[in-house]
Design a protein around this motif. Structure first.
Motif, mmCIF file in Angstrom:
data_model
loop_
_atom_site.group_PDB
_atom_site.id
_atom_site.type_symbol
_atom_site.label_atom_id
_atom_site.label_comp_id
_atom_site.label_asym_id
_atom_site.label_seq_id
_atom_site.Cartn_x
_atom_site.Cartn_y
_atom_site.Cartn_z
ATOM 1 N N ALA A 62 -3.163 -73.130 28.199
ATOM 2 C CA ALA A 62 -2.767 -72.250 29.646
ATOM 3 C C ALA A 62 -1.454 -72.078 30.019
ATOM 4 O O ALA A 62 -0.737 -72.649 29.371
ATOM 5 N N ILE A 63 -1.098 -70.959 30.773
ATOM 6 C CA ILE A 63 0.263 -70.695 31.415
ATOM 7 C C ILE A 63 0.276 -70.951 32.793
ATOM 8 O O ILE A 63 -0.948 -70.175 33.516
ATOM 9 N N VAL A 64 1.270 -71.346 33.370
ATOM 10 C CA VAL A 64 1.429 -71.101 34.752
ATOM 11 C C VAL A 64 2.485 -70.117 34.775
ATOM 12 O O VAL A 64 3.823 -70.607 34.390
ATOM 13 N N HIS A 65 2.551 -69.067 35.446
ATOM 14 C CA HIS A 65 3.771 -68.194 35.352
ATOM 15 C C HIS A 65 4.359 -67.996 36.584
ATOM 16 O O HIS A 65 4.019 -67.357 37.574
ATOM 17 N N LEU A 66 5.451 -68.723 36.772
ATOM 18 C CA LEU A 66 6.376 -68.509 38.137
ATOM 19 C C LEU A 66 7.702 -67.811 37.804
ATOM 20 O O LEU A 66 8.378 -67.445 38.888
ATOM 21 N N ALA A 67 7.949 -67.725 36.600
ATOM 22 C CA ALA A 67 9.574 -67.262 36.520
ATOM 23 C C ALA A 67 9.745 -65.483 37.272
ATOM 24 O O ALA A 67 8.844 -64.845 36.798
ATOM 25 N N ALA A 68 10.757 -65.565 37.984
ATOM 26 C CA ALA A 68 10.688 -64.378 38.771
ATOM 27 C C ALA A 68 11.939 -64.483 39.354
ATOM 28 O O ALA A 68 12.682 -65.557 39.668
ATOM 29 N N ILE A 69 12.515 -63.219 39.744
ATOM 30 C CA ILE A 69 13.772 -63.111 40.845
ATOM 31 C C ILE A 69 12.794 -63.304 42.256
ATOM 32 O O ILE A 69 11.918 -62.329 42.209
ATOM 33 N N ASN A 84 10.776 -58.826 37.090
ATOM 34 C CA ASN A 84 9.512 -59.705 37.367
ATOM 35 C C ASN A 84 8.263 -58.938 36.751
ATOM 36 O O ASN A 84 7.476 -59.534 36.286
ATOM 37 N N VAL A 85 8.509 -57.516 36.548
ATOM 38 C CA VAL A 85 7.192 -56.690 35.852
ATOM 39 C C VAL A 85 7.224 -57.141 34.569
ATOM 40 O O VAL A 85 6.017 -57.241 33.663
ATOM 41 N N MET A 86 8.505 -56.978 33.988
ATOM 42 C CA MET A 86 8.481 -56.963 32.388
ATOM 43 C C MET A 86 7.976 -58.710 31.960
ATOM 44 O O MET A 86 7.339 -58.982 30.976
ATOM 45 N N ALA A 87 8.510 -59.557 32.816
ATOM 46 C CA ALA A 87 8.457 -61.138 32.560
ATOM 47 C C ALA A 87 6.862 -61.323 32.690
ATOM 48 O O ALA A 87 6.083 -61.969 31.639
ATOM 49 N N THR A 88 6.064 -60.708 33.743
ATOM 50 C CA THR A 88 4.848 -60.735 33.710
ATOM 51 C C THR A 88 3.801 -60.299 32.618
ATOM 52 O O THR A 88 3.041 -60.812 32.122
ATOM 53 N N PHE A 89 4.315 -58.868 32.422
ATOM 54 C CA PHE A 89 3.702 -58.259 31.178
ATOM 55 C C PHE A 89 3.556 -59.045 29.797
ATOM 56 O O PHE A 89 2.765 -59.373 29.333
ATOM 57 N N ASN A 90 5.073 -59.564 29.892
ATOM 58 C CA ASN A 90 5.246 -60.249 28.430
ATOM 59 C C ASN A 90 4.380 -61.682 28.582
ATOM 60 O O ASN A 90 3.906 -62.025 27.113
ATOM 61 N N GLY A 147 1.962 -57.344 39.326
ATOM 62 C CA GLY A 147 1.601 -58.343 38.593
ATOM 63 C C GLY A 147 0.141 -58.876 38.677
ATOM 64 O O GLY A 147 -0.429 -59.119 37.681
ATOM 65 N N GLU A 148 -0.313 -58.645 39.738
ATOM 66 C CA GLU A 148 -1.929 -58.870 39.860
ATOM 67 C C GLU A 148 -2.494 -57.768 39.265
ATOM 68 O O GLU A 148 -3.552 -58.068 38.505
ATOM 69 N N ASP A 149 -2.174 -56.331 39.288
ATOM 70 C CA ASP A 149 -2.853 -55.360 38.490
ATOM 71 C C ASP A 149 -2.557 -55.654 36.897
ATOM 72 O O ASP A 149 -3.555 -55.440 36.132
ATOM 73 N N ILE A 150 -1.452 -56.134 36.525
ATOM 74 C CA ILE A 150 -1.322 -56.487 35.189
ATOM 75 C C ILE A 150 -2.310 -57.676 34.618
ATOM 76 O O ILE A 150 -2.936 -57.638 33.792
ATOM 77 N N ALA A 151 -2.420 -58.692 35.472
ATOM 78 C CA ALA A 151 -3.584 -59.649 35.254
ATOM 79 C C ALA A 151 -4.815 -59.179 34.995
ATOM 80 O O ALA A 151 -5.515 -59.265 34.135
ATOM 81 N N LEU A 152 -5.198 -58.205 36.021
ATOM 82 C CA LEU A 152 -6.530 -57.547 36.027
ATOM 83 C C LEU A 152 -6.767 -56.861 34.590
ATOM 84 O O LEU A 152 -7.797 -56.825 33.990
ATOM 85 N N ALA A 153 -5.733 -55.925 34.260
ATOM 86 C CA ALA A 153 -5.599 -55.211 33.049
ATOM 87 C C ALA A 153 -6.006 -55.999 31.887
ATOM 88 O O ALA A 153 -6.764 -55.858 31.078
#
Length: 283
Positions: A62-69, A84-90, A147-153
């Motif tokens: 599992a991953i908990v993704h907090l890394a962001a500005i 923030n967007v690239m970190a979340t996508f990655n 980020g939430e949209d990326i999650a849903l995708a």
């Protein structure tokens, strides 16, 4: 469970890692900054680099993704958005490549457009729940919304093999950091209005992340998570009436009750806030 925590050296990330270790998890802390000595296993990783993220998350369940500005104040808007967007996508791409079935995404109450909006945000109603419209304006709010949209995708892409829980937190603090900023706000309600006078203790952040990891859920679900109260001594009803007069009050507000409704998180995750500024030691 073996859990990768991005941003594990940060204010909230440190608490999340410590809590998961106490709960018996095998934790990998992922951050650009060295990890505090508490954390036995950490990787120095730039989450904007997909290869580094995939390598660091190898073997995680599992991953908990907090890394962001965390705010659009000390960086330019394009830096905030891109980072923030690239970190979340990655992170989600790594979950797909490595077939990691659960991601907890640290979103924000900023999906409402608060507190960094360029023009005033008009809220439809209070307290805020998950049905309230999102209205991002600034780079940070937009990055969290996307980020939430990326999650849903990625949930769609992985067709049942991935579940994501997005946690929308207000202002995150420890007792130490909150004591340094709170007293002036008691005398200046306007100063906290853009945050809806909301906050959460890092220990409740950590507890919510653990509950999200353990919850029986599928697809993508988003929840508002906050303390039970506001950070003000003033009644929330009077604050709402003065600073958000256009917002319909949809349920009775008692005392300094939080203006974030966490009932859905309570029902779906079992979340109950444990910590309040009112219980901190004040010298």
């Amino acid at each position: 469970m073996k859990v990768a925590v991005t941003g594990g050296s940060g204010l909230a990330g440190y608490a999340v890692v410590a809590h998961l270790l106490d709960a018996g998890c095998d934790v990998i802390s992922i951050d650009r900054a060295p990890s505090p000595s508490l954390l036995p296993d950490y990787r120095l990783v730039d989450c904007a680099d997909l290869g580094q993220v995939v390598g660091a998350c190898q073997g995680a369940e599992a991953i908990v993704h907090l890394a962001a500005i965390p705010r659009p104040i000390h960086h330019s808007p394009d830096q905030v958005f891109r980072t923030n967007v690239m970190a979340t996508f990655n992170v989600f791409e790594a979950a797909a490549v490595l077939e990691i079935p659960r991601v907890v995404y640290i979103s924000s109450m900023s999906v409402l457009g608060l507190p960094f909006s360029y023009t005033p945000i008009e809220l439809d109603y209070l307290p805020i729940d998950e049905a309230h419209p999102k209205a991002p304006q600034d780079a940070y709010a937009l990055s969290k919304t996307l980020g939430e949209d990326i999650a849903l995708a990625f949930v769609r892409r992985m067709a049942g093999a991935l579940s994501v829980v997005s946690l929308r937190f207000p202002w995150i603090h420890t007792p130490e950091t909150f004591r340094s900023v709170l007293r002036p706000l008691w005398d200046d309600p306007a100063g906290g209005a853009s945050n809806l006078w909301g906050y959460i203790d890092t220990r409740d952040v950590a507890g919510a992340c653990r509950l999200a990891l353990e919850a029986e859920s599928s697809g993508h679900e988003a929840f508002y998570i906050s303390a039970a109260n506001s950070f003000m001594k003033t009644d929330s009803a009077s604050l709402a009436q003065q600073y958000y007069p256009q917002a319909r009050i949809r349920s009775r507000l008692s005392g300094n009750q939080s203006l974030f409704d966490t009932a859905t998180a309570q029902a779906r995750l079992g979340y109950e806030p444990q910590f309040s500024w009112e219980d901190y030691e004040w010298s």
